[in-house]
Design an enzyme around this catalytic site. Structure first.
Site, mmCIF file in Angstrom:
data_model
loop_
_atom_site.group_PDB
_atom_site.id
_atom_site.type_symbol
_atom_site.label_atom_id
_atom_site.label_comp_id
_atom_site.label_asym_id
_atom_site.label_seq_id
_atom_site.Cartn_x
_atom_site.Cartn_y
_atom_site.Cartn_z
ATOM 1 N N SER A 46 -9.905 2.361 2.722
ATOM 2 C CA SER A 46 -8.956 3.067 1.880
ATOM 3 C C SER A 46 -7.955 2.162 1.152
ATOM 4 O O SER A 46 -7.339 2.588 0.188
ATOM 5 C CB SER A 46 -8.162 4.064 2.724
ATOM 6 O OG SER A 46 -7.349 3.399 3.665
ATOM 7 N N LYS B 130 0.854 -1.189 0.000
ATOM 8 C CA LYS B 130 0.000 0.000 0.000
ATOM 9 C C LYS B 130 0.893 1.242 0.000
ATOM 10 O O LYS B 130 1.906 1.284 0.709
ATOM 11 C CB LYS B 130 -0.911 -0.016 1.236
ATOM 12 C CG LYS B 130 -1.909 1.153 1.279
ATOM 13 C CD LYS B 130 -2.892 1.025 2.444
ATOM 14 C CE LYS B 130 -3.900 2.181 2.474
ATOM 15 N NZ LYS B 130 -4.865 2.072 3.587
ATOM 16 N N SER C 13 -10.370 0.130 6.932
ATOM 17 C CA SER C 13 -9.724 0.255 5.623
ATOM 18 C C SER C 13 -9.053 -1.008 5.085
ATOM 19 O O SER C 13 -8.646 -1.037 3.930
ATOM 20 C CB SER C 13 -8.702 1.392 5.646
ATOM 21 O OG SER C 13 -9.359 2.628 5.563
#
Lengths: 95, 487, 478
Positions: free
Chosen positions: B151, B76, B175
């Protein structure tokens, strides 16, 4: 409590975010509906309850007083918007 | 090979049936083909990835391989990786090449894993749909007109479409779990303090926690073995014995007590999701578990509490993006204040600015007690709900999200309705507990549904066991989205 | 109108640690710009603070030295504001729960009187970087080497009522922080700087006047002058019918005046909240006791002991405890002398201090050691030399000409105590000055000094003064 346009402008200034008049209007509407959601909290009686800042009830760890970081100015300043003579440059600061 | 587990990939590498370079190239090629329609990656750097793969092959040849050596992982873009762009999904950091590695990146590097690329995300991890990224929306591989959740939407979409064997995510209010549910993969948010936050760009420090996003619980367990562990550079990192998260995977579930919070099965839960979750619970009963109804009475309050605390911390955490030392600086400005205001107005997207504004307001003079302190008190009540619940059960189960993946753009103009979609995940972060999402079927439009499993503090190994046993009995986690193509 | 001045001080003392309060970067002064600013100090994305244990130890040591209560649990909070020398956009400080709580005090002496100044609290915080205002194409340069340096901010009650008291307090505090080894006290380098809160009120009124805060006073002289100026300004303002506005002011030493810093004031709302990256700092009783037991004898206790054990007057005892080095020097000298401590104190306050001042030296670097000074003073005690000759010997010692005895020997400075030799000198003087002798004998007593002077001169200052007086009196009496 209801938010005013002046509140929005004051917050935007504190947060150093430029907002136009029309943006401020949009924020006012959105923030007001979010605070509407948040208002729910106020109804709960929380007298005597200790605020919870951390998930675990642990205390601060202490680091030894040792210099462990070498000079990496070149690497760090390689990503800087504006530097000169090893200094970060910003618009004139008036005291 | 695309549906191979980490263990299987590791065996192939060890047996020299495939090299790390070949494996990396295979996935880079898939990314090349499929990423344009998914937008799951922000940064790719084949040279860097392949250099790591070469090194991994040498390590394997030298007989010094660990289990994950040579396996490519997507990271990420919230994790700083040395000499990689580390953007956090923001224009503010669009050109920020990190001068150091996050702890999580270091741990993968140490294990000999390959960094396959940096995945797309909501800007500064603020969002539940991956529509707030400066680098464009990520699409759900099951239906590209829909969101992948957020997210960690880029990681989720990449794993679901098998653009990578597994990926990392971070979870501040759901998330990891919510996107995992929306794309049909397995994701784990560990107990707060288990994975070091060092080098993970902060959103809300007291809630942020990194974890694995993978195709199965077993893969998550293997990644946890690499990611978890004490790090002195994070003052909130917990000093605990290193544990093997795979140790309980094969324990039978007989006698497992599953708590079902009545608040999680109430109004707002869509019927198709409820149906898939009910079926999963039936499967668990078949596996020998029993279910008990429990109550988490303050669930409703978790959203307002979260939307006070997280923005408050964020408003301060994001003050460092000021155009002075790194990152974006507005091209034209007058005095210092104007430089700050223009830089931040242009460098941050709408959702980030909205949350900074909320946070600034709730901390400001005259409102601090009514908002921030009150929210922290309610946070304790929410944590106490769980404490009481775990006296009655071993794990808590329910839906991860109230609906399956929604349409792109459907909620982007209505922050409140977006925030409400985090109703089942947020309380877990507030309490600092571990939570998982496991694929448990499909809803109306053939979209994946996630089952949330919440454990007590440090119960990750048990939760992974609970998920793994379910995955041995079902194959939801092996279903591939149409976009992933045929193997 | 009779005015009363009310002053409180906030002092920032830099804790002399090797590394910063939340990072492993060095704190050494004077490095090239930004070479001691690490990722944490620069607030790069993703970095986190880790607290330096020595900052806590030194702060607790301070709290115990002033007799304050130590908070068993203290908390770091973020003070949020934008400024280019503040990389995170917030300063780490302690607001609600400082490490040093109430109860501390420091005793000052001003002229004839003594007074206790109460210390409200002391908390840890991090220093900011520096803005360099030389012109870089109309821009300001930022050096973050100092960012994250540990500070202790020591806050008093408004207990001082003159600039003299404020200076006495600041000097006492300055001496104390060096005494207990928590701060190097270097004021030029900014290691010790004061903010003064000044207000005036009519004598006899209870209500405090509106105060102004004068920032960043980095010398005792500036502290004194800034307060004096500010007091005059406020009194004149009120007497002219004006009103004091609460504000922050800056002292300009070139113009000897304070001026408003309104630009920095603008509606500050610091939005303090506990830093979520850190946990509460908890100290145990055992930890506190360990630090207490390692404390040196403190200035006030030492001063009282010097007054008792060495019978020093209060003033002398104060000067002898101005620093730990001074106290050690005095005590070693006095011990060598075996009792005549006042003589040691006089010499240390007199010739030694003058010589040190002249050469810009500290007592710790004195070229004349306490043992050497004592050996000189012993020669006064045993009448080998007079006090006057001793000054000459002292000067020679200062110039590195050797030990006291050797110098006395080499220069033939031994006092003449042989009454025969003294009589001979006096006889010659009486013979050479018949007129004066006659005048003296006719009642002009004050001519006695003339004869002493002549005789001393003739003996090159070596005659034992007491003996000389006695013999001269006899002989003149005829």
């Amino acid at each position: 409590m209801s938010l005013t346009l002046d509140d929005v402008k004051r917050i935007a200034h504190l947060a150093r975010i430029e907002v136009s008049e029309s943006e401020a209007e949009t924020y006012l509407a959105q923030l007001s509906s979010i605070f509407g959601l948040v208002e729910e909290m106020q109804a709960v009686d929380t007298r005597g309850i200790e605020p919870m800042a951390h998930a675990q009830d642990v205390v601060l760890r202490l680091r030894e007083d040792v210099v462990s970081e070498a000079n990496r100015r070149d690497a760090y300043q390689a990503v800087a918007p504006q530097v000169e003579a090893g200094l970060y440059l910003v618009p004139k600061v008036i005291e | 090979m695309l549906n191979a587990s980490l263990k299987e990939l590791s065996a192939l590498l060890a047996a020299k049936k495939v090299s790390s370079v070949e494996l990396t190239q295979t996935f880079l090629k898939r990314i090349d083909e499929l990423n344009p329609s998914l937008n799951a990656f922000i940064t790719l750097d084949a040279d860097k990835s392949l250099a790591q793969a070469h090194a991994a092959d040498e390590r394997i040849a030298a007989g010094k391989a660990e289990l994950l050596t040579g396996i490519p992982f997507a990271q990420k873009d919230i994790f700083c990786a040395k000499d990689w762009l580390s953007t956090c999904g923001s224009k503010m950091l669009a050109n920020f090449s990190a001068p150091y590695d996050a702890h999580v990146i270091e741990q993968f590097n140490r294990a000999g894993a390959v960094n396959l690329g940096k995945t797309n995300m909501d800007e500064f991890a603020m969002g539940s749909s991956n529509e707030t990224s400066f680098f464009g929306k990520v699409k759900n591989p099951w239906d590209v007109s829909r969101v992948p959740g957020g997210s960690s939407g880029g990681s989720a979409a990449a794993v679901a479409a098998r653009l990578c064997p597994a990926a990392t995510g971070t979870d501040t209010g759901g998330s990891i779990r919510q996107p995992a549910a929306l794309v049909g993969i397995t994701g784990l948010k560990p107990t707060y303090g288990t994975v070091s936050r060092y080098g993970m760009i902060a959103f809300a420090s007291s809630l942020d926690q990194a974890g694995p996003m993978a195709r199965s619980a077993e893969d998550c367990a293997l990644m946890m073995n690499v990611m978890a562990g004490f790090d002195s550079r994070d003052s909130t990192s917990l000093e605990r014995e290193k544990e093997d998260y795979t140790r309980d995977l094969n324990q039978p579930l007989r006698g497992l007590k599953i708590g079902l919070p009545k608040e999680y099965f109430a109004e707002g839960l869509s019927a198709d999701v409820a149906c898939a979750v009910d079926a999963a619970l039936a499967e668990y009963r078949k596996l020998g578990a029993e279910t008990v109804e429990i109550s988490l009475p303050n669930t409703r309050l978790s959203i307002p509490v979260y939307y006070v605390l997280a923005p408050a911390e964020a408003s301060s955490n994001l003050a460092r993006y000021d155009g002075v030392r790194y990152g974006y600086r507005a091209p034209e400005y007058g005095d210092l204040t104007d430089m700050y205001q223009k830089t931040r107005a242009q460098g941050f997207g709408a959702e980030v600015k909205r949350r900074i504004m909320i946070g600034t307001y709730v901390l400001s003079a005259g409102y601090y007690d009514a908002y921030y302190i009150q929210a922290q008190k309610l946070r304790r009540l929410i944590a106490q709900d769980f404490e009481a619940a775990f006296k009655q059960c071993d794990v808590i189960m329910g839906p991860t999200a109230p609906t399956t993946a929604f349409k792109l753009g459907e909620k982007s103009d209505d922050p409140v309705s977006m925030y409400l979609s985090d109703i089942y995940t947020i309380a877990v972060n507030l309490a600092g507990l571990p939570g998982m999402s496991v694929p448990c079927g499909f809803g109306e439009n053939g979209l994946p549904v996630g089952l949330q499993i919440v454990g007590n503090y440090f119960a990750e190994a048990r939760m992974l066991n609970v998920a793994h046993q379910y995955q041995l009995a079902t194959d939801w986690h092996l279903r591939l989205p149409p976009l992933s193509g045929e193997e | 109108m009779q005015w009363e001045v009310v002053i409180g001080l906030e002092t920032h003392a830099q804790l002399n640690t090797a590394s910063k309060i939340f990072s492993g970067a060095a704190t050494a002064y004077g490095a090239e710009p930004n070479t001691q600013a690490c990722a944490v100090d620069l607030a790069l994305p993703g970095v986190l603070p880790v607290f330096n244990r020595v900052a806590a130890e030194k702060s607790v040591r301070f709290g115990l030295a002033v007799g304050a209560r130590i908070n068993r649990k203290s908390v770091f909070e973020r003070k949020n504001y934008f400024y280019p020398d503040l990389p995170k956009g917030y300063q780490m400080t302690q607001l609600e729960l400082p490490i040093v709580a109430e109860g501390g005090k420091l005793r000052i002496q001003v002229g004839e009187y003594e007074k206790d100044i109460r210390i409200t609290r002391a908390h840890m915080e991090e220093d900011a970087g520096k803005s360099l205002h030389e012109d870089f194409h109309g821009m300001t340069g930022i050096d973050l080497n100092r960012a994250g340096t540990p500070l202790i901010e020591i806050v008093t009650e408004p207990d001082m009522s003159s600039s003299a008291e404020a200076v006495a307090y600041a000097k006492r505090l300055h001496s104390l922080v060096r005494w207990i080894g928590i701060c190097d006290g270097n004021m030029q380098e900014g290691s010790f700087r004061c903010d003064a809160n000044v207000s005036v009120r009519l004598k006899g009124t209870d209500k405090l006047g509106t105060r102004c805060e004068i920032k960043n006073l980095n010398s005792f002289k500036f502290l004194e002058k800034a307060i004096d100026y500010e007091v005059r300004r406020q009194i004149e303002l009120i007497e002219d019918g004006g009103r004091v506005v609460q504000e922050t002011r800056l002292y300009d030493p070139d113009r000897d005046e304070t001026r408003s810093m309104r630009s920095k004031e603008e509606a500050n709302d610091y939005r303090y909240f506990p830093d979520p990256d850190l946990l509460p700092l908890v100290v145990s009783d055992a930890y506190i006791e360990e630090i207490r037991s390692a404390l040196p004898e403190l200035p006030q206790a030492k001063r009282e002991r010097f007054m008792g054990e060495y019978s020093l007057p209060a003033y002398d005892a104060g000067v002898m405890t101005a620093s730990r080095e001074m106290a050690d020097y005095f005590e070693a000298t006095a011990k060598e002398l075996g009792g005549e401590a006042k003589l040691a104190a006089n010499w240390i306050m007199g010739d030694l201090s003058a010589a040190l001042n002249k050469d810009g030296k500290d007592v710790a670097d004195s070229p004349i050691s306490s043992a050497q000074l004592a050996s000189l003073l012993k020669r006064i005690q045993d009448n080998t030399i007079s006090g006057k000759i001793a000054k000459e010997v002292f000067a020679a010692m200062w110039n590195g000409e050797g030990e006291a005895d050797a110098i006395i020997e080499a220069k033939g400075l031994k006092q003449v105590s042989d009454s025969g030799a003294i009589e001979k000198i006096i006889d010659e003087i009486i013979a050479a000055n018949p007129g004066q002798v006659a005048e003296y004998r006719s009642g002009k007593d004050r001519l006695f000094g003339f004869f002493v002077g002549q005789a001393m001169k003739a003996s090159k200052g070596k005659a034992n003064p007491a003996q000389l007086n006695d013999i001269l009196k006899q002989k003149l009496a005829g």
